[in-house]
Design an enzyme around this catalytic site. Structure first.
Site, short mmCIF file in Angstrom:
data_model
loop_
_atom_site.label_atom_id
_atom_site.label_comp_id
_atom_site.label_asym_id
_atom_site.label_seq_id
_atom_site.Cartn_x
_atom_site.Cartn_y
_atom_site.Cartn_z
N ASN A 174 -6.92 -2.27 14.38
CA ASN A 174 -8.34 -2.57 14.16
C ASN A 174 -8.53 -3.79 13.25
OD1 ASN A 174 -7.72 -1.63 11.63
ND2 ASN A 174 -9.00 0.20 11.72
N HIS A 195 -6.91 -4.31 10.33
CA HIS A 195 -6.70 -4.10 8.89
C HIS A 195 -5.43 -4.80 8.40
CE1 HIS A 195 -4.53 -0.01 9.75
NE2 HIS A 195 -3.60 -0.86 9.34
N GLU A 249 -9.51 -1.59 5.51
CA GLU A 249 -10.08 -1.26 6.81
C GLU A 249 -11.33 -2.11 7.08
OE1 GLU A 249 -8.37 0.46 8.77
OE2 GLU A 249 -8.14 2.57 8.23
N ASP A 286 0.82 -1.21 0.00
CA ASP A 286 0.00 0.00 0.00
C ASP A 286 0.85 1.26 0.00
OD1 ASP A 286 1.00 -0.28 2.56
OD2 ASP A 286 -0.92 -0.59 3.52
C1 GLP Z 1 -0.12 0.58 8.54
C2 GLP Z 1 0.08 -0.28 7.29
C3 GLP Z 1 -0.17 -1.73 7.55
C4 GLP Z 1 0.55 -2.17 8.82
C5 GLP Z 1 -0.01 -1.39 9.98
C6 GLP Z 1 0.54 -1.81 11.33
O1 GLP Z 1 -1.44 0.98 8.72
N1 GLP Z 1 -0.74 0.14 6.20
O2 GLP Z 1 0.25 -2.50 6.44
O3 GLP Z 1 0.38 -3.54 9.02
O4 GLP Z 1 0.30 -0.03 9.74
O5 GLP Z 1 1.70 -1.12 11.62
P1 GLP Z 1 2.66 -1.39 12.83
O6 GLP Z 1 3.48 -2.56 12.44
O7 GLP Z 1 3.47 -0.15 12.94
O8 GLP Z 1 1.81 -1.64 14.02
#
Ligand code: GLP
Length: 250
Positions: free
Chosen positions: A145, A147, A152, A76
């Protein structure tokens, strides 16, 4: 290093002692994939969780692992965002992985956060993944959440790469990388659940006590678009690595 290994439904679940062990096991899994198939197509992820995995891969590269034939797609990207801005996922990938390894720039594809036509970019991106024959190994983190990528919680599972709005909870969770929550882009381009699901294998990483509840929902809860990661329970080749804090409720 490994505290426990379990099979829960279709899911292979590994509980690692701590974040370093999680990163080592994840890096090793990806390195093994590249050794088995040097032209592997990798789906890569951003966020704090995979940083240790990328460090391990850089170390493996310094010890001779070549990424020359590897193709990389990212899950993404924010929209709109300048690719050179230090909050972009394109920049994150350069800093944490790409600039330290021998991957060819021609073999890297990330959704464009700069495009004025996000819908067309989604189609281009999906086709680009299809044209190389699909993803061999998709790395995933997990949002608080539930995702995956930027898919989402919703009323349905989005199929293909999509232009999407971020939930306020995601904007707040990611505000730590920006000056304030107001500076976090409100939209993103993300591989869809269908895009992720088409990967040959999936490696999900979950770290920290704050993720214990959502980790339980993803692994043991109902399969529902309200918890997008729960769809992985239906995939035939998923490994989830958690550190012991994230595994506390399993
Ligand atoms: C972002 C990314 C996700 C990732 C998430 C969790 O929202 N789009 O792909 O998994 O963050 O991030 P973290 O590893 O910092 O908790």
């Amino acid at each position: 290093m490994v505290e426990k290994q379990m099979v829960i439904g279709n899911l292979k679940v590994i509980v690692a002692k701590d974040y370093d062990s999680l990163s080592f096991i994840a890096g090793d899994t990806i390195a093994t994939q590249i050794k088995r198939k040097p032209s592997s197509v990798l789906g890569l992820a951003t966020g704090s969780t995979p940083i240790g995995t990328y460090k391990h891969l850089v170390a493996r590269h310094q010890n001779g692992l070549s990424f020359e034939e590897v193709r990389a797609f990212n899950l993404d990207e924010y929209h709109p965002i300048n690719k050179d801005s230090d909050q972009s996922y394109a920049y994150f990938m350069q800093e944490n992985l790409f600039k330290h390894i021998d991957i060819s720039p021609n073999n890297i594809d990330i959704p464009s956060g700069e495009t004025p036509m996000p819908a067309a970019e989604c189609v281009r991106y999906e086709n680009s993944i299809r044209d190389v024959g699909g993803i061999d190994l998709q790395l995933l983190g997990l949002g608080l959440n539930g995702h995956i990528g930027f898919n989402e919680p919703d009323a349905h599972f989005p199929k293909m790469t999509q232009y999407t709005s971020l939930k306020q909870s995601t904007i707040d969770a990611n505000a730590r990388f920006f000056d304030s929550a107001d500076d976090v882009p409100k939209h993103a381009i993300t591989m869809g659940i269908g895009t992720i699901f088409a990967a040959e294998s999936v490696l999900m990483l979950i770290s920290g006590a704050a993720k214990a509840e959502i980790a339980h929902a993803v692994i043991c809860g109902d399969i529902t678009p309200k918890v997008p990661g729960s769809i992985l329970q239906l995939h035939r080749n998923v490994t989830i690595i958690l550190d012991s804090e994230a595994a506390a409720k399993l």
